[in-house]
Design a protein around this motif. Structure first.
Motif, PDB file in Angstrom:
ATOM      1  N   THR A  51       0.985  -1.296   0.056  1.00 12.72           N
ATOM      2  CA  THR A  51       0.050   0.212  -0.079  1.00 12.72           C
ATOM      3  C   THR A  51       0.830   1.268   0.062  1.00 12.72           C
ATOM      4  O   THR A  51       0.567   2.090  -0.648  1.00 12.72           O
ATOM      5  CB  THR A  51      -0.937   0.035   1.136  1.00 12.72           C
ATOM      6  N   TYR A  52       1.978   1.257   0.863  1.00  8.92           N
ATOM      7  CA  TYR A  52       2.784   2.496   0.914  1.00  8.92           C
ATOM      8  C   TYR A  52       3.337   2.625  -0.463  1.00  8.92           C
ATOM      9  O   TYR A  52       3.606   3.580  -1.192  1.00  8.92           O
ATOM     10  CB  TYR A  52       3.869   2.355   2.017  1.00  8.92           C
ATOM     11  N   ILE A  53       3.872   1.477  -1.272  1.00 10.34           N
ATOM     12  CA  ILE A  53       4.651   1.514  -2.573  1.00 10.34           C
ATOM     13  C   ILE A  53       3.877   2.180  -3.429  1.00 10.34           C
ATOM     14  O   ILE A  53       4.107   2.974  -4.204  1.00 10.34           O
ATOM     15  CB  ILE A  53       5.082   0.123  -2.786  1.00 10.34           C
ATOM     16  N   HIS A  54       2.473   1.576  -3.474  1.00 13.78           N
ATOM     17  CA  HIS A  54       1.620   2.238  -4.661  1.00 13.78           C
ATOM     18  C   HIS A  54       1.158   3.619  -4.309  1.00 13.78           C
ATOM     19  O   HIS A  54       1.088   4.462  -5.359  1.00 13.78           O
ATOM     20  CB  HIS A  54       0.194   1.289  -4.525  1.00 13.78           C
ATOM     21  N   ARG A  55       1.054   4.103  -3.017  1.00 11.65           N
ATOM     22  CA  ARG A  55       0.652   5.339  -2.702  1.00 11.65           C
ATOM     23  C   ARG A  55       1.793   6.519  -3.081  1.00 11.65           C
ATOM     24  O   ARG A  55       1.845   7.369  -3.750  1.00 11.65           O
ATOM     25  CB  ARG A  55       0.664   5.631  -1.271  1.00 11.65           C
ATOM     26  N   ALA A  56       3.247   5.913  -2.550  1.00 10.01           N
ATOM     27  CA  ALA A  56       4.451   6.750  -3.065  1.00 10.01           C
ATOM     28  C   ALA A  56       4.595   6.710  -4.376  1.00 10.01           C
ATOM     29  O   ALA A  56       5.173   7.753  -5.077  1.00 10.01           O
ATOM     30  CB  ALA A  56       5.594   6.333  -2.278  1.00 10.01           C
ATOM     31  N   GLY A  57       4.159   5.781  -5.230  1.00  7.48           N
ATOM     32  CA  GLY A  57       4.374   5.514  -6.670  1.00  7.48           C
ATOM     33  C   GLY A  57       3.719   6.895  -7.485  1.00  7.48           C
ATOM     34  O   GLY A  57       3.575   7.067  -8.555  1.00  7.48           O
ATOM     35  N   ARG A  58       2.721   7.498  -6.846  1.00  2.00           N
ATOM     36  CA  ARG A  58       2.080   8.448  -7.638  1.00  2.00           C
ATOM     37  C   ARG A  58       2.928   9.902  -7.675  1.00  2.00           C
ATOM     38  O   ARG A  58       2.559  10.770  -8.608  1.00  2.00           O
ATOM     39  CB  ARG A  58       0.609   9.319  -6.814  1.00  2.00           C
ATOM     40  N   THR A  59       3.738  10.005  -7.110  1.00  2.00           N
ATOM     41  CA  THR A  59       4.987  11.235  -7.270  1.00  2.00           C
ATOM     42  C   THR A  59       6.252  10.623  -7.593  1.00  2.00           C
ATOM     43  O   THR A  59       6.556   9.232  -7.679  1.00  2.00           O
ATOM     44  CB  THR A  59       4.933  11.837  -5.917  1.00  2.00           C
ATOM     45  N   GLY A  60       6.908  11.546  -8.281  1.00  5.45           N
ATOM     46  CA  GLY A  60       8.279  11.225  -8.696  1.00  5.45           C
ATOM     47  C   GLY A  60       8.387  10.437  -9.956  1.00  5.45           C
ATOM     48  O   GLY A  60       9.355   9.704 -10.372  1.00  5.45           O
ATOM     49  N   ARG A  61       7.325  10.446 -10.724  1.00  7.50           N
ATOM     50  CA  ARG A  61       7.126  10.118 -11.936  1.00  7.50           C
ATOM     51  C   ARG A  61       8.019  10.452 -13.086  1.00  7.50           C
ATOM     52  O   ARG A  61       7.994  11.766 -13.209  1.00  7.50           O
ATOM     53  CB  ARG A  61       5.881   9.660 -12.422  1.00  7.50           C
ATOM     54  N   GLN A  62       8.370   9.550 -14.078  1.00 11.01           N
ATOM     55  CA  GLN A  62       9.062  10.219 -15.208  1.00 11.01           C
ATOM     56  C   GLN A  62      10.244  11.034 -14.827  1.00 11.01           C
ATOM     57  O   GLN A  62      10.380  12.021 -15.417  1.00 11.01           O
ATOM     58  CB  GLN A  62       8.118  10.839 -16.344  1.00 11.01           C
ATOM     59  N   GLY A  63      11.009  10.613 -13.744  1.00 12.64           N
ATOM     60  CA  GLY A  63      12.049  11.454 -13.441  1.00 12.64           C
ATOM     61  C   GLY A  63      11.843  12.922 -12.681  1.00 12.64           C
ATOM     62  O   GLY A  63      12.869  13.576 -12.155  1.00 12.64           O
ATOM     63  N   GLU A  64      10.563  13.217 -12.303  1.00 13.66           N
ATOM     64  CA  GLU A  64      10.526  14.550 -11.773  1.00 13.66           C
ATOM     65  C   GLU A  64      10.605  14.097 -10.131  1.00 13.66           C
ATOM     66  O   GLU A  64      10.442  12.935  -9.732  1.00 13.66           O
ATOM     67  CB  GLU A  64       8.850  14.886 -11.950  1.00 13.66           C
ATOM     68  N   PRO A  65      10.891  15.084  -9.454  1.00 18.20           N
ATOM     69  CA  PRO A  65      11.147  15.105  -7.955  1.00 18.20           C
ATOM     70  C   PRO A  65       9.866  14.994  -7.265  1.00 18.20           C
ATOM     71  O   PRO A  65       8.784  15.509  -7.691  1.00 18.20           O
ATOM     72  CB  PRO A  65      12.005  16.226  -7.410  1.00 18.20           C
ATOM     73  N   GLY A  66       9.943  14.671  -5.899  1.00 19.59           N
ATOM     74  CA  GLY A  66       8.643  14.297  -5.130  1.00 19.59           C
ATOM     75  C   GLY A  66       8.629  14.374  -3.649  1.00 19.59           C
ATOM     76  O   GLY A  66      10.046  14.063  -3.050  1.00 19.59           O
ATOM     77  N   VAL A  67       7.730  14.250  -3.028  1.00 21.12           N
ATOM     78  CA  VAL A  67       7.948  14.100  -1.333  1.00 21.12           C
ATOM     79  C   VAL A  67       6.630  13.493  -0.977  1.00 21.12           C
ATOM     80  O   VAL A  67       5.441  13.595  -1.494  1.00 21.12           O
ATOM     81  CB  VAL A  67       8.261  15.596  -0.843  1.00 21.12           C
TER      82      VAL A  67
END
Length: 435
Positions: A313-329
């Motif tokens: 669940t944590y992996i899927h949630r965190a996967g919404r940000t940082g896509r295609q090389g973009e930074p995220g938090v």
């Protein structure tokens, strides 16, 4: 990749991702595959680009894609339609919450590709509105979610309605125990492609937490996050009840938000997604199921209002940000006990949580400095520091006493009792007692 697709691909992307390169030849050859790749690694294009050229326009439904949520089904249909129009292939979505009669009418136009949720697809099959006798490929997207509990039975019922020669394609971001038995469950030889270790499509993502003990404090933290410049986030909840509580509090304080989940019409959900993608709202409150697989370009953050109970669940949630090389938090809200439990849940992922703070409308990992009031008090009473060297022993006591007397709240003056009224009450009691 065919020439028409290659030209369009070169305009938008630099090179194929690891999962796209890994499964391309096997899908083109008609083999059944299981593709495992991190979120945001381009799994939709991984099956779209090899499968669409095999479709004969106007020959009936030849590709069926199953998605766990309405939002993901619509997103997948939109991506596939972009490429299908290049070669004259029709794509239709079938999701719950949409107008049933309109969907039946569209099916009579014989779409070549159908993308939908399992419940609506099975309903169309049972009522013979959808026919799969010409089906070539069945794609089960987010397979780790679809192949569990009651949904797995629905997927198996749909697969039984397909021809024996149908190619199967499973895609997932995490590994599920059911994947070991796919060959037995579906009677196919399935080739597995796991590219999680070789995929580098993820951007730099920082994982942190903010201390908030109650739902009220968590809602106040969301309000402070909104004040940060260019901050937008998907906010995850474990229950619709908590989501509705936070939404009502934020709307009461005039914070522009959107919601996904619960008993919403498809038009309402689509509107919330549209406003969020256009950056007209900063927070999109959602559940895990509603946001599964969503691709929101350049999403700065993910907030766990309710902490996840499982690693996947944590992996899927965190996967919404940082896509295609973009930074995220990724920010998690909770008290010290909650954060300790979360660290145990994500221990196997290797993720390290950092204590974060909101200071001067900025998100930082630096603890805020001492407040201005305390500094100003020390300056105001700096003349007490001008003492002789031999009096250093009393210096601390004098300064501390002065600061304490200044900051100590004044005692309330106690009002004297009205003895006159008390006497009257006494006389009344005495009079009644004599009777």
């Amino acid at each position: 990749m065919i020439k028409q697709f290659q030209e369009h691909f070169d305009k938008r992307y630099q090179e194929p991702t690891a999962i796209q390169s890994a499964v391309a030849d096997a899908l083109q050859a008609g083999k059944s595959v299981l593709g495992i790749a991190p979120t945001g690694s381009g799994k939709t294009l991984a099956f779209t680009l090899p499968l669409l050229p095999r479709v004969t326009p106007g020959a009936g439904t030849q590709i069926l894609v199953l998605s766990p949520s309405q939002e993901l089904a619509l997103q997948t249909a939109r991506v596939m339609r972009e490429w299908a129009t290049i070669i004259g292939v029709k794509v239709q979505s079938l999701t719950g919450g949409a107008n049933l009669r309109r969907q039946v009418k569209k099916l009579h136009e014989h779409p070549d590709v159908v993308v939908g949720t399992p419940g609506r697809i099975l309903h169309m099959l049972d009522n013979r509105h959808l026919k799969l006798k010409h089906l070539q490929t069945l794609v089960i997207d987010e397979a780790d979610d679809l192949l569990q509990d009651d949904t797995q039975a629905v997927v198996e019922d749909i697969e039984r309605a397909t021809p024996l020669s149908t190619q199967l394609a499973f895609f997932s971001a995490t590994v599920s125990p059911v994947f070991k038995d796919l060959d037995v469950l579906f009677g196919r030889d399935i080739v597995t492609f796991d590219v999680r270790d070789t995929d580098h499509s993820r951007g730099p993502v920082k994982h942190g937490y903010l201390i908030a003990r109650t739902s009220q404090q968590k809602t106040a933290t969301l309000r402070r996050l909104v004040s940060i410049k260019d901050f937008r986030a998907l906010v995850f909840f474990n229950s619709i009840r908590t989501l509705n509580y936070a939404a009502s509090r934020l709307r009461h304080e005039h914070v522009k938000i959107g919601t996904l989940g619960g008993r919403q019409k498809q038009t309402q959900r689509a509107k919330a997604m549209r406003l969020f993608r256009k950056r007209q709202i900063k927070l999109l409150l959602t559940t895990d199921l509603a946001a599964r697989g969503l691709d929101i370009p350049k999403l700065p953050g993910v907030v766990n209002f309710d902490l996840p109970q499982k690693t996947n669940t944590y992996i899927h949630r965190a996967g919404r940000t940082g896509r295609q090389g973009e930074p995220g938090v990724v920010l998690s809200l909770g008290d010290d006990h909650d954060i300790r439990d979360l660290k145990k849940v994500i221990k196997e992922t290797g993720v390290k949580l950092t204590h974060m703070y909101i200071n001067h409308d900025q998100l930082t990992d630096q603890r805020p400095v001492q407040g201005k009031r305390t500094v100003s008090l020390k300056r105001k009473f700096s003349h007490h520091l001008q003492v002789e060297q031999h009096d250093e022993g009393n210096l601390h006591k004098r300064v501390h006493k002065t600061l304490a007397s200044f900051t100590k709240p004044k005692k309330r003056r106690r009002h004297k009792k009205n003895r006159k009224n008390k006497g009257i009450r006494f006389r009344h009691r005495h009079k009644n007692a004599s009777k």
